[in-house]
Design an enzyme around this catalytic site. Structure first.
Site, PDB file in Angstrom:
ATOM      1  N   ASP A  81       0.778  -0.932  -0.098  1.00  0.00           N
ATOM      2  CA  ASP A  81       0.242   0.125  -0.380  1.00  0.00           C
ATOM      3  C   ASP A  81       0.623   0.895  -0.574  1.00  0.00           C
ATOM      4  OD1 ASP A  81      -2.415   1.686   0.057  1.00  0.00           O
ATOM      5  OD2 ASP A  81      -1.785   1.040   2.224  1.00  0.00           O
ATOM      6  N   HIS A  82       0.677   2.286  -0.632  1.00  0.00           N
ATOM      7  CA  HIS A  82       0.913   3.252  -0.781  1.00  0.00           C
ATOM      8  C   HIS A  82       2.400   3.575  -0.778  1.00  0.00           C
ATOM      9  CE1 HIS A  82      -2.037   6.476   0.034  1.00  0.00           C
ATOM     10  NE2 HIS A  82      -2.417   5.124   1.329  1.00  0.00           N
ATOM     11  N   GLY A 175      -6.364   8.839   8.193  1.00  0.00           N
ATOM     12  CA  GLY A 175      -6.626   8.995   9.741  1.00  0.00           C
ATOM     13  C   GLY A 175      -7.964   9.794  10.126  1.00  0.00           C
ATOM     14  N   GLY A 204      -8.724   6.224   2.335  1.00  0.00           N
ATOM     15  CA  GLY A 204      -9.029   7.213   3.952  1.00  0.00           C
ATOM     16  C   GLY A 204     -10.249   6.350   4.050  1.00  0.00           C
ATOM     17  N   SER A 206     -11.754   5.572   7.137  1.00  0.00           N
ATOM     18  CA  SER A 206     -11.796   4.780   8.629  1.00  0.00           C
ATOM     19  C   SER A 206     -12.922   6.280   8.708  1.00  0.00           C
ATOM     20  CB  SER A 206     -10.346   4.878   9.719  1.00  0.00           C
ATOM     21  OG  SER A 206      -9.930   4.110   9.469  1.00  0.00           O
ATOM     22  N   ASN A 225     -10.280   0.924   2.356  1.00  0.00           N
ATOM     23  CA  ASN A 225      -8.752   1.221   2.514  1.00  0.00           C
ATOM     24  C   ASN A 225      -8.760   1.395   4.406  1.00  0.00           C
ATOM     25  OD1 ASN A 225      -7.909   0.472   0.346  1.00  0.00           O
ATOM     26  ND2 ASN A 225      -5.949   1.847   0.389  1.00  0.00           N
TER      27      ASN A 225
HETATM   28  P1  13P Z   1      -7.426   5.739   7.473  1.00  0.00           P
HETATM   29  O1  13P Z   1      -6.660   5.171   8.267  1.00  0.00           O
HETATM   30  O2  13P Z   1      -8.245   6.323   7.104  1.00  0.00           O
HETATM   31  O3  13P Z   1      -8.577   4.152   7.463  1.00  0.00           O
HETATM   32  O4  13P Z   1      -7.307   5.469   6.021  1.00  0.00           O
HETATM   33  C1  13P Z   1      -6.343   3.579   5.162  1.00  0.00           C
HETATM   34  C2  13P Z   1      -5.402   3.781   4.088  1.00  0.00           C
HETATM   35  O5  13P Z   1      -5.890   4.743   2.988  1.00  0.00           O
HETATM   36  C3  13P Z   1      -4.804   3.082   4.011  1.00  0.00           C
HETATM   37  O6  13P Z   1      -4.064   2.705   2.552  1.00  0.00           O
HETATM   38 ZN    ZN Z   2      -4.421   5.181   1.943  1.00  0.00          ZN
END
Ligand code: 13P
Ligand code: ZN
Length: 277
Positions: A81-82, A175, A204, A206, A225
């Site tokens: 990821d990323h 976050g 993002g 969460s 994600n």
């Molecule tokens: P969150 O931490 O906001 O859930 O984002 C996760 C994310 O995008 C991982 O690539």
């Molecule tokens: Zn991400």
């Protein structure tokens, strides 16, 4: 068994639901996420983010991912990821990730295309799928704000790079949010879904609100994600109770992460999916 995400995301696109993507940061979290998938008898996408290298390096993530992924009795996608530099992502491709993300979304369009194409051909030659990002999902800080994805740019990016899935920015951030549940642009998502032929990904996830996420999954997002909510669930489980032993505490953390992971499978509609090999 470790698998590619290709079939999963295509199926999700066709049938209007999404797969959860869970980041893991240690052996406890990866075990909990697999337990959730096994309980529901569904495939799981487990991800190591390059920015988590200080907590868990790529070698450890690969070792955990391969060990627990091969042991699991559900299919597991092991995703990088990323990935922020070409060398790391290429290393990931040749060392066991079954899916990788090259994230040059903070760079200009041409540079993003250039880096994505390098990873695209390297990974595809080796049978590994690639995710990239256009627009930018930031972190809610003034230094790294989100930038909505432009429809024409996304369409052109997908055409030029030949990536397998595309992360788009429609109002989420990585976050926790400073000001409650975010407002997502479902009109932008509808335009993107119409214009871009490949599966779309939402970062993002969460604290973005179950209603928002359920709607995004129905309207074109094929993978959401999730990291922060899982890490916070583990932390809350620790803070809420006083434990007499570390193993008891680890057990409570696993349970909290597993329960939340199962919750997201339900929110995204993944539970209606019957996986066949
Ligand atoms: P969150 O931490 O906001 O859930 O984002 C996760 C994310 O995008 C991982 O690539
Ligand atoms: Zn991400």
């Amino acid at each position: 068994m470790l698998i590619s995400s290709s079939k999963l995301l295509k199926n999700a696109k066709q049938n209007h639901y999404a797969f959860p993507h869970f980041n893991f940061w240690d052996s406890n979290s990866i075990r909990a996420e697999i337990m959730a998938a096994e309980e529901l008898k569904l495939p799981v996408i487990l991800a190591w983010a390059q920015k988590h290298s200080p907590e868990i390096g790529i070698e450890d993530a690969l070792a955990l991912g391969k060990y627990y992924g091969n042991k699991a009795n559900v299919p597991v996608v092991l995703h990088l990821d990323h990935g922020v530099d070409v060398d790391t992502v290429e290393y990931g491709v040749t060392h066991g990730f079954t899916s990788v993300m090259i994230d040059a979304s903070d760079k200009d369009f041409n540079e993003n295309v250039r880096e994505t194409k390098i990873i695209g051909s390297y990974a595809h030659e080796r049978g590994i799928v690639v995710e990239a990002e256009i627009g930018h999902v930031g972190t809610n800080s003034t230094k790294d704000g989100s930038m909505y994805t432009e429809v024409a740019a996304a369409q052109e990016f997908a055409r030029l790079t030949n990536v397998d899935s595309l992360a788009v920015s429609i109002g989420t951030s990585h976050g926790v949010y400073k000001q409650g549940t975010p407002k997502l642009s479902f009109s932008r998502l509808a335009e993107l879904e119409k214009a871009v032929p490949i599966p779309l990904v939402l970062h993002g996830g969460s604290s973005s609100g179950d209603e928002n996420l359920a709607r995004a999954a129905k309207q074109g997002i094929t993978k959401v994600n999730i990291y922060t909510d899982l890490a916070n669930a583990a932390l809350n489980a620790t803070q809420k109770n006083s434990f007499l032993s570390e193993p008891d505490m680890a057990f409570a953390q696993r349970k909290a992460v597993k329960d939340l992971a199962e919750h997201y499978y339900k929110v995204f509609g993944t539970v209606n999916y019957q996986y066949t090999i």
